[in-house]
Design a protein around this motif. Structure first.
Motif, short mmCIF file in Angstrom:
data_model
loop_
_atom_site.label_atom_id
_atom_site.label_comp_id
_atom_site.label_asym_id
_atom_site.label_seq_id
_atom_site.Cartn_x
_atom_site.Cartn_y
_atom_site.Cartn_z
N ALA A 259 1.07 -1.06 0.18
CA ALA A 259 0.04 0.31 0.07
C ALA A 259 1.07 1.24 0.19
O ALA A 259 0.42 2.19 -0.62
CB ALA A 259 -0.67 -0.13 1.49
N LEU A 260 1.94 0.91 0.58
CA LEU A 260 3.31 2.31 0.70
C LEU A 260 3.37 2.54 -0.66
O LEU A 260 3.60 3.86 -0.85
CB LEU A 260 3.62 2.24 1.71
N LEU A 261 2.93 1.18 -1.11
CA LEU A 261 4.41 1.59 -2.57
C LEU A 261 3.77 2.36 -3.36
O LEU A 261 4.48 2.85 -4.25
CB LEU A 261 4.70 -0.11 -3.32
N LYS A 262 1.88 1.95 -3.35
CA LYS A 262 1.19 2.43 -4.22
C LYS A 262 0.46 4.19 -3.86
O LYS A 262 0.14 5.05 -4.97
CB LYS A 262 -0.40 1.62 -4.44
N THR A 263 0.86 4.33 -3.19
CA THR A 263 1.04 5.42 -2.46
C THR A 263 1.78 6.59 -2.69
O THR A 263 1.59 7.22 -3.32
CB THR A 263 0.53 5.70 -0.93
N TRP A 264 3.53 5.66 -2.92
CA TRP A 264 4.98 6.67 -3.02
C TRP A 264 3.97 7.24 -4.92
O TRP A 264 5.36 8.02 -4.86
CB TRP A 264 5.98 6.09 -2.52
N LEU A 265 3.95 5.83 -5.17
CA LEU A 265 3.50 6.05 -6.79
C LEU A 265 1.88 7.17 -6.90
O LEU A 265 2.91 7.96 -8.16
CB LEU A 265 3.61 5.10 -7.67
N ALA A 266 1.72 7.40 -6.50
CA ALA A 266 0.40 8.57 -6.86
C ALA A 266 1.30 9.47 -5.85
O ALA A 266 0.41 10.26 -5.90
CB ALA A 266 -0.97 7.68 -6.36
N TRP A 267 1.82 9.58 -5.70
CA TRP A 267 2.17 10.87 -3.81
C TRP A 267 1.75 11.90 -4.74
O TRP A 267 1.25 12.89 -4.29
CB TRP A 267 3.70 10.40 -4.02
N ARG A 268 1.98 12.09 -5.87
CA ARG A 268 1.93 14.01 -6.70
C ARG A 268 0.48 13.50 -7.09
O ARG A 268 0.41 14.87 -7.64
CB ARG A 268 3.32 13.39 -8.47
N LYS A 269 0.20 12.60 -6.84
CA LYS A 269 -1.61 13.16 -7.98
C LYS A 269 -2.71 13.30 -6.73
O LYS A 269 -3.39 13.75 -6.67
CB LYS A 269 -2.04 12.23 -8.99
N ILE A 270 -2.21 12.44 -5.47
CA ILE A 270 -3.13 12.82 -4.70
C ILE A 270 -2.82 14.03 -3.62
O ILE A 270 -1.57 14.55 -3.84
CB ILE A 270 -2.80 11.67 -3.05
N ASP A 271 -3.57 14.33 -3.03
CA ASP A 271 -3.85 15.39 -1.43
C ASP A 271 -3.10 14.88 -0.93
O ASP A 271 -3.60 13.84 -0.20
CB ASP A 271 -5.50 15.94 -1.77
N GLN A 272 -2.38 15.12 -0.47
CA GLN A 272 -1.32 14.93 0.65
C GLN A 272 -2.12 14.82 2.52
O GLN A 272 -1.96 13.97 2.66
CB GLN A 272 0.04 15.53 0.60
N ARG A 273 -3.38 15.41 2.38
CA ARG A 273 -4.39 15.88 4.04
C ARG A 273 -4.81 14.80 3.37
O ARG A 273 -5.62 14.13 4.34
CB ARG A 273 -4.81 16.78 3.66
N ALA A 274 -5.15 13.44 2.18
CA ALA A 274 -6.03 12.72 2.36
C ALA A 274 -5.14 11.59 2.62
O ALA A 274 -5.47 10.06 1.82
CB ALA A 274 -7.25 12.83 0.95
N ALA A 275 -3.74 11.38 2.69
CA ALA A 275 -2.89 10.36 1.95
C ALA A 275 -3.60 9.08 2.30
O ALA A 275 -2.89 8.56 2.25
CB ALA A 275 -1.83 10.67 2.04
N TRP A 276 -3.61 10.02 3.93
CA TRP A 276 -3.90 8.07 4.77
C TRP A 276 -5.32 7.44 4.52
O TRP A 276 -5.52 6.66 4.78
CB TRP A 276 -4.47 8.60 6.11
N ALA A 277 -6.05 8.11 4.98
CA ALA A 277 -7.79 7.66 3.64
C ALA A 277 -7.25 6.90 2.81
O ALA A 277 -7.65 5.58 2.07
CB ALA A 277 -8.45 8.91 3.03
#
Length: 172
Positions: free
Chosen positions: A42-60
């Motif tokens: 999950a953290l790998l997928k989050t890292w790969l999408a890090w530029r696209k996601i709102d960091q305030r909603a990263a936990w969700a």
């Protein structure tokens, strides 16, 4: 935002939320090693999408990735037995608030392991992550009615087992 800023932001996110995310992964899988694997994926997928996601909603976002990965795994291995680590009592400071008043966490994990992966995901998101029925429905891509009926059936199954009634009575 530079790559260094992104790295620092992601590192800060991981440091701040690893404990609670790992606890959620453990509740979803019922197994410490599987939870470690799930969280890393999950953290790998989050890292790969890090530029696209709102960091305030990263936990969700990461939590949703974990639920989706868990769902994918149980769909592929529908008939595989789930094993749980009964003696896994490592304390998670981020997860303390979710179990106030429950002294035996292993009991909760054993009870969750008796549910189907779909039921377990709904119960964990609804009652551990304290999401509304609408939020759970959105996270899992199902209707609110499905969340209500599945949670109701899952809680009834938990209550029907010996000794589970006191731990689940406050959930409905």
């Amino acid at each position: 935002m530079t790559a260094t800023d992104q790295d620092a932001g992601f590192t800060a996110f991981v440091q701040a939320h690893t404990g609670s995310l790992h606890h959620t992964a453990y509740l979803l899988t019922g197994n410490r090693q599987a939870a470690d694997d799930l969280l890393q994926d999950a953290l790998l997928k989050t890292w790969l999408a890090w530029r696209k996601i709102d960091q305030r909603a990263a936990w969700a976002y990461t939590r949703k990735v974990m639920v989706n990965l868990t769902t994918d795994r149980w769909r592929r291995r529908r008939y595989e037995a789930i094993t749980i680590d009964i003696d896994d009592r490592r304390r998670d400071p981020g997860g303390e608030a979710g179990f106030e008043g429950v002294e035996d966490r292993a009991f909760i994990v054993r009870q969750l392991a008796g549910l189907t992966p779909h039921e377990r995901a709904m119960v964990v998101l609804r009652y551990y992550a304290d999401l509304s029925e609408a939020d759970v429905a959105e996270q899992l891509g199902v209707s609110v009615g499905t969340v209500k009926s599945t949670c109701s059936r899952a809680l009834a199954r938990l209550r029907s087992r010996g000794g589970a009634a006191p731990a689940t009575r406050s959930l409905s």
